[in-house]
Structure formats: C-alpha cells, structure tokens
Design a protein around this motif. Sequence first.
Motif, PDB file in Angstrom:
ATOM      1  N   ILE A   4      -0.272   1.569  -8.923  1.00 40.86           N
ATOM      2  CA  ILE A   4       0.822   1.947 -10.001  1.00 40.86           C
ATOM      3  C   ILE A   4       0.896   3.443  -9.677  1.00 40.86           C
ATOM      4  O   ILE A   4       1.982   4.143  -9.936  1.00 40.86           O
ATOM      5  N   SER A   5       0.076   4.371  -9.397  1.00 42.90           N
ATOM      6  CA  SER A   5       0.068   5.719  -9.293  1.00 42.90           C
ATOM      7  C   SER A   5       1.058   6.299  -8.502  1.00 42.90           C
ATOM      8  O   SER A   5       1.829   7.168  -9.029  1.00 42.90           O
ATOM      9  N   PRO A   6       1.406   5.731  -7.266  1.00 45.57           N
ATOM     10  CA  PRO A   6       2.550   6.220  -6.490  1.00 45.57           C
ATOM     11  C   PRO A   6       3.954   5.845  -7.137  1.00 45.57           C
ATOM     12  O   PRO A   6       4.728   6.577  -7.165  1.00 45.57           O
ATOM     13  N   LEU A   7       3.858   4.857  -7.924  1.00 49.76           N
ATOM     14  CA  LEU A   7       5.228   4.398  -8.765  1.00 49.76           C
ATOM     15  C   LEU A   7       5.392   5.367  -9.769  1.00 49.76           C
ATOM     16  O   LEU A   7       6.719   5.745  -9.774  1.00 49.76           O
ATOM     17  N   LYS A  51       7.492   5.076 -18.948  1.00 52.99           N
ATOM     18  CA  LYS A  51       6.521   4.995 -20.044  1.00 52.99           C
ATOM     19  C   LYS A  51       6.071   3.602 -19.981  1.00 52.99           C
ATOM     20  O   LYS A  51       4.591   3.533 -20.356  1.00 52.99           O
ATOM     21  N   ASP A  52       6.713   2.461 -19.673  1.00 51.84           N
ATOM     22  CA  ASP A  52       6.130   1.135 -19.529  1.00 51.84           C
ATOM     23  C   ASP A  52       5.031   0.879 -18.447  1.00 51.84           C
ATOM     24  O   ASP A  52       4.069   0.642 -18.916  1.00 51.84           O
ATOM     25  N   VAL A  53       5.258   1.717 -17.530  1.00 53.37           N
ATOM     26  CA  VAL A  53       4.295   1.617 -16.341  1.00 53.37           C
ATOM     27  C   VAL A  53       3.111   2.467 -16.522  1.00 53.37           C
ATOM     28  O   VAL A  53       1.897   1.880 -16.566  1.00 53.37           O
ATOM     29  N   SER A  54       3.196   3.562 -17.537  1.00 49.97           N
ATOM     30  CA  SER A  54       2.137   4.378 -17.783  1.00 49.97           C
ATOM     31  C   SER A  54       1.283   3.599 -18.785  1.00 49.97           C
ATOM     32  O   SER A  54      -0.028   3.432 -18.848  1.00 49.97           O
ATOM     33  N   TYR A  55       2.123   2.895 -19.783  1.00 53.60           N
ATOM     34  CA  TYR A  55       1.373   1.994 -20.818  1.00 53.60           C
ATOM     35  C   TYR A  55       0.605   0.785 -20.050  1.00 53.60           C
ATOM     36  O   TYR A  55      -0.600   0.648 -20.491  1.00 53.60           O
ATOM     37  N   VAL A  56       1.134   0.316 -19.220  1.00 54.01           N
ATOM     38  CA  VAL A  56       0.430  -0.880 -18.561  1.00 54.01           C
ATOM     39  C   VAL A  56      -0.692  -0.443 -17.729  1.00 54.01           C
ATOM     40  O   VAL A  56      -1.892  -1.203 -17.766  1.00 54.01           O
ATOM     41  N   SER A  57      -0.600   0.802 -17.025  1.00 52.47           N
ATOM     42  CA  SER A  57      -1.690   1.531 -16.058  1.00 52.47           C
ATOM     43  C   SER A  57      -2.966   1.781 -17.225  1.00 52.47           C
ATOM     44  O   SER A  57      -3.918   1.885 -16.699  1.00 52.47           O
ATOM     45  N   SER A  58      -2.594   2.007 -18.422  1.00 58.32           N
ATOM     46  CA  SER A  58      -3.682   2.476 -19.188  1.00 58.32           C
ATOM     47  C   SER A  58      -4.637   1.224 -19.528  1.00 58.32           C
ATOM     48  O   SER A  58      -5.961   1.479 -19.841  1.00 58.32           O
ATOM     49  N   PHE A  59      -4.351   0.053 -19.215  1.00 59.27           N
ATOM     50  CA  PHE A  59      -5.315  -1.032 -19.619  1.00 59.27           C
ATOM     51  C   PHE A  59      -5.970  -1.408 -18.307  1.00 59.27           C
ATOM     52  O   PHE A  59      -6.955  -2.075 -18.331  1.00 59.27           O
ATOM     53  N   SER A  81      -8.646  -0.660 -15.224  1.00 61.00           N
ATOM     54  CA  SER A  81      -9.804   0.058 -15.420  1.00 61.00           C
ATOM     55  C   SER A  81      -9.633   1.120 -14.359  1.00 61.00           C
ATOM     56  O   SER A  81      -8.718   1.277 -13.214  1.00 61.00           O
ATOM     57  N   GLU A  82     -10.412   2.196 -14.261  1.00 60.61           N
ATOM     58  CA  GLU A  82     -10.473   3.309 -13.417  1.00 60.61           C
ATOM     59  C   GLU A  82     -10.678   3.048 -12.143  1.00 60.61           C
ATOM     60  O   GLU A  82      -9.899   3.579 -11.194  1.00 60.61           O
ATOM     61  N   SER A  83     -11.321   1.840 -11.810  1.00 58.81           N
ATOM     62  CA  SER A  83     -11.639   1.572 -10.304  1.00 58.81           C
ATOM     63  C   SER A  83     -10.666   0.378  -9.930  1.00 58.81           C
ATOM     64  O   SER A  83     -10.776   0.090  -8.747  1.00 58.81           O
ATOM     65  N   SER A  84      -9.954  -0.082 -10.607  1.00 64.37           N
ATOM     66  CA  SER A  84      -8.949  -0.967 -10.393  1.00 64.37           C
ATOM     67  C   SER A  84      -7.976  -0.836  -9.371  1.00 64.37           C
ATOM     68  O   SER A  84      -7.585   0.360  -9.081  1.00 64.37           O
ATOM     69  N   ASP A  85      -7.751  -1.735  -8.554  1.00 65.54           N
ATOM     70  CA  ASP A  85      -6.742  -1.478  -7.392  1.00 65.54           C
ATOM     71  C   ASP A  85      -5.310  -1.352  -8.145  1.00 65.54           C
ATOM     72  O   ASP A  85      -4.355  -0.792  -7.384  1.00 65.54           O
ATOM     73  N   ILE A  86      -4.931  -1.826  -9.278  1.00 70.21           N
ATOM     74  CA  ILE A  86      -3.768  -1.896  -9.966  1.00 70.21           C
ATOM     75  C   ILE A  86      -3.316  -0.810 -10.363  1.00 70.21           C
ATOM     76  O   ILE A  86      -2.301  -0.036 -10.050  1.00 70.21           O
ATOM     77  N   LYS A  87      -4.480   0.168 -10.875  1.00 72.06           N
ATOM     78  CA  LYS A  87      -4.257   1.765 -11.246  1.00 72.06           C
ATOM     79  C   LYS A  87      -3.791   2.441 -10.142  1.00 72.06           C
ATOM     80  O   LYS A  87      -2.989   3.182  -9.837  1.00 72.06           O
TER      81      LYS A  87
END
Length: 188
Positions: A82-85, A63-71, A73-79
């Motif tokens: 985080i997706s495989p995690l 839930k925490d990771v999903s919350y952080v990934s919601s911030f 942007s769609e094109s962001s390298d962070i997103k």
Amino acid sequence: IILLLGIIILVFRNKNIISKQKEVISKKDKKIAQVNLISAEKELKYVTKSILEKNEMLDSIKKDVSYVSSFASESSDIKHAISPLVSKLEDATSGNSEWSKFQHTFRKAYPGFIEKFSKINSALTVQDLRLSIYLRSGHTTKEIASLTGLSIRSIESRRHRLRKKLDIDKNIDLITYIMSISSEKSSI
C-alpha cells in the motif's frame, strides 16, 4: 464644375460609407471578443471544477487507503504494497499534474496577463505568479489550497507575501489590485 462637384460628392459619400462599415465591423469584432472571453472563462471554470473534483476524489481515496493500511501490521506485506499507492496518490494531489492544462486555458481567457503581471516586480517567484493566476481566475483560498495540494494557511501566507512584494496599500484588496491589472488595455 458640375462634374467635379459630383466626383467630390461621390468621394465624400464613399468615405462616409466606408467609415460606417468600419464602425459596424469594429462593433462586431468587440462582440466576438466578448463572446470568446466568456467562452474561455467558462472553459477555465470547467477545467478548474474538474481538477477540484479529481483532487477531492483522490484525497478521499488516499484517506481510505491510509485507514486500511492502519489495520495492517508493520511487518505485513499489505502495508508494503500500500505504501507506493499512498505516495502515488500524494503526487497526484500535489497540483502539479494539472497545472499546464489550467495555465493553457487561463492564457486563452486572459491573454497577456501573466507577462504583464510578471513585469510589475522582478522579484516575483513562480509560486507568486501561480497564486496571482488562481486569484485572477476568481478562486477562493480554500479552492486554491485544493488545487495546489497546500494547506489553507500556506495559501494565506503566500497571499500576504505577495501583497508585500507588490507593495499594495492596506486599503486595497489584493484581488481588486490583480483584477485592475488584467482589465487594463494590453500593451504587450
């Protein structure tokens, strides 16, 4: 005649002593079996508790990771990072990773139950057997949902389907039925 009578008395006395010793050994074996069962049940509860705690922690992290990934942007390298995690966390909470450990501990606590239960109806699936094992272990629907990674509603549906497959009367509780199977003397 006295010698023969003495031998007969000795034989009967020895048989009586042997039968008393066998009775004492039998009582001790029953106590040992009870202690082993209690120990195996405690180990099963410990394994279950550790699985539940691990799943709760992983769910919280997810839930925490999903919350952080919601911030992000769609094109962001962070997103993308985080997706495989998130998918790894999904796999870890699916309930399959700890099943073999749980099943091994269950077999120690209730030997022969799985075989006996699977002989009741040949149409029982692996999921039906897993559900019956969790129910025999004394878990609630909520705990089973957490252990398996399914929703409470899914577990309730599976319980209903299991009742139908086993053709259990509406007046008989599913758990009571399952407990009666495991308490019967094993002929396997």
